[in-house]
Design an enzyme around this catalytic site. Structure first.
Site, PDB file in Angstrom:
ATOM      1  N   HIS A 197     -73.666  29.768  -1.125  1.00  0.00           N
ATOM      2  CA  HIS A 197     -73.745  28.505  -1.748  1.00  0.00           C
ATOM      3  C   HIS A 197     -75.324  28.010  -1.789  1.00  0.00           C
ATOM      4  O   HIS A 197     -76.174  28.564  -1.502  1.00  0.00           O
ATOM      5  CB  HIS A 197     -72.705  27.846  -1.053  1.00  0.00           C
ATOM      6  CG  HIS A 197     -73.273  27.247   0.550  1.00  0.00           C
ATOM      7  ND1 HIS A 197     -72.811  28.072   1.420  1.00  0.00           N
ATOM      8  CD2 HIS A 197     -74.206  26.394   1.077  1.00  0.00           C
ATOM      9  CE1 HIS A 197     -73.362  27.479   2.522  1.00  0.00           C
ATOM     10  NE2 HIS A 197     -74.201  26.355   2.241  1.00  0.00           N
ATOM     11  N   GLU A 214     -69.041  17.628   3.786  1.00  0.00           N
ATOM     12  CA  GLU A 214     -69.327  18.466   2.824  1.00  0.00           C
ATOM     13  C   GLU A 214     -68.052  18.629   1.805  1.00  0.00           C
ATOM     14  O   GLU A 214     -66.867  18.532   2.243  1.00  0.00           O
ATOM     15  CB  GLU A 214     -69.606  19.731   3.213  1.00  0.00           C
ATOM     16  CG  GLU A 214     -69.158  20.544   3.664  1.00  0.00           C
ATOM     17  CD  GLU A 214     -69.337  21.834   4.264  1.00  0.00           C
ATOM     18  OE1 GLU A 214     -70.250  22.071   4.773  1.00  0.00           O
ATOM     19  OE2 GLU A 214     -68.515  23.192   3.981  1.00  0.00           O
ATOM     20  N   GLN A 261     -72.199  23.506  -2.904  1.00  0.00           N
ATOM     21  CA  GLN A 261     -71.887  22.735  -1.713  1.00  0.00           C
ATOM     22  C   GLN A 261     -72.537  21.321  -1.878  1.00  0.00           C
ATOM     23  O   GLN A 261     -73.856  21.159  -2.160  1.00  0.00           O
ATOM     24  CB  GLN A 261     -72.315  23.348  -0.520  1.00  0.00           C
ATOM     25  CG  GLN A 261     -72.106  22.534   0.928  1.00  0.00           C
ATOM     26  CD  GLN A 261     -72.687  23.314   1.992  1.00  0.00           C
ATOM     27  OE1 GLN A 261     -73.827  23.494   1.944  1.00  0.00           O
ATOM     28  NE2 GLN A 261     -71.911  23.754   2.855  1.00  0.00           N
ATOM     29  N   HIS A 291     -80.564  23.327   0.228  1.00  0.00           N
ATOM     30  CA  HIS A 291     -81.059  24.595   0.833  1.00  0.00           C
ATOM     31  C   HIS A 291     -80.321  25.524   0.097  1.00  0.00           C
ATOM     32  O   HIS A 291     -79.200  25.337  -0.714  1.00  0.00           O
ATOM     33  CB  HIS A 291     -80.677  24.699   2.474  1.00  0.00           C
ATOM     34  CG  HIS A 291     -79.080  24.582   2.667  1.00  0.00           C
ATOM     35  ND1 HIS A 291     -78.613  23.396   3.122  1.00  0.00           N
ATOM     36  CD2 HIS A 291     -78.226  25.539   2.593  1.00  0.00           C
ATOM     37  CE1 HIS A 291     -77.257  23.429   3.291  1.00  0.00           C
ATOM     38  NE2 HIS A 291     -76.888  24.757   3.216  1.00  0.00           N
ATOM     39  N   GLU A 313     -79.979  28.927   4.710  1.00  0.00           N
ATOM     40  CA  GLU A 313     -78.939  28.915   5.763  1.00  0.00           C
ATOM     41  C   GLU A 313     -78.539  30.664   5.555  1.00  0.00           C
ATOM     42  O   GLU A 313     -78.305  31.030   4.575  1.00  0.00           O
ATOM     43  CB  GLU A 313     -77.751  28.191   5.350  1.00  0.00           C
ATOM     44  CG  GLU A 313     -76.506  28.172   6.136  1.00  0.00           C
ATOM     45  CD  GLU A 313     -75.777  27.236   5.794  1.00  0.00           C
ATOM     46  OE1 GLU A 313     -75.777  26.483   4.863  1.00  0.00           O
ATOM     47  OE2 GLU A 313     -74.423  27.147   6.411  1.00  0.00           O
TER      48      GLU A 313
HETATM   49 CO    CO Z   1     -74.743  25.193   3.580  1.00  0.00          CO
END
Ligand code: CO
Length: 133
Positions: free
Chosen positions: A7, A43, A54, A78, A128
């Site tokens: 994502h 989220e 996301q 991110h 991540e």
């Molecule tokens: Co994330």
């Protein structure tokens, strides 16, 4: 080590408004919504092909995403890469000299195993790692 972009995460200050934006303007449909207390976020996930977009909204102004928005405004927060073996990936990245925010994986949304890699030493990008169970 990396199998795909799982994502791309965007920090937003108003989750409802951001969901409406991506639904009405970009025509995406909301697939998943979850509050992740230990990350201080709510989220929303939109599926985009094999990956997700996301949206992350802070639960409080003092949470990491709340501080991020105060410092940098809304926008890219991110990128999450999917890996098959997150423990091994963390070991390898550490050995390569990257600085890990999470030395050990923790539980992310949707029951995944996740860990963050510090942007310092990674050309400014917060990464991540995600391992699906
Ligand atoms: Co994330």
């Amino acid at each position: 080590m990396l199998s795909k972009i799982e994502h791309i995460a965007l920090a937003v200050s108003d989750l409802e408004a951001a969901i409406a934006h991506y639904t009405q303007i970009w025509g995406l449909s909301l697939e998943h919504r979850e509050t992740v207390e230990d990350q201080g976020v709510e989220e929303a996930m939109f599926r985009l092909g094999d990956s997700y977009l996301q949206l992350l909204a802070p639960l409080s102004p003092e949470s990491p995403v709340g501080r991020f928005i105060r410092r940098s405004g809304e926008g890219l927060h991110h990128i999450a890469y999917e890996v098959d073996d997150i423990e091994q990936a963390l070991k390898d990245l550490k050995q390569s000299g990257l600085s890990l925010i999470d030395e050990q994986p923790r539980t992310g949304s949707r029951g995944t195993k996740i860990a963050f890699v510090h942007p310092k030493g990674n050309l400014g990008l917060l990464v991540e790692l995600v391992q699906k169970s």
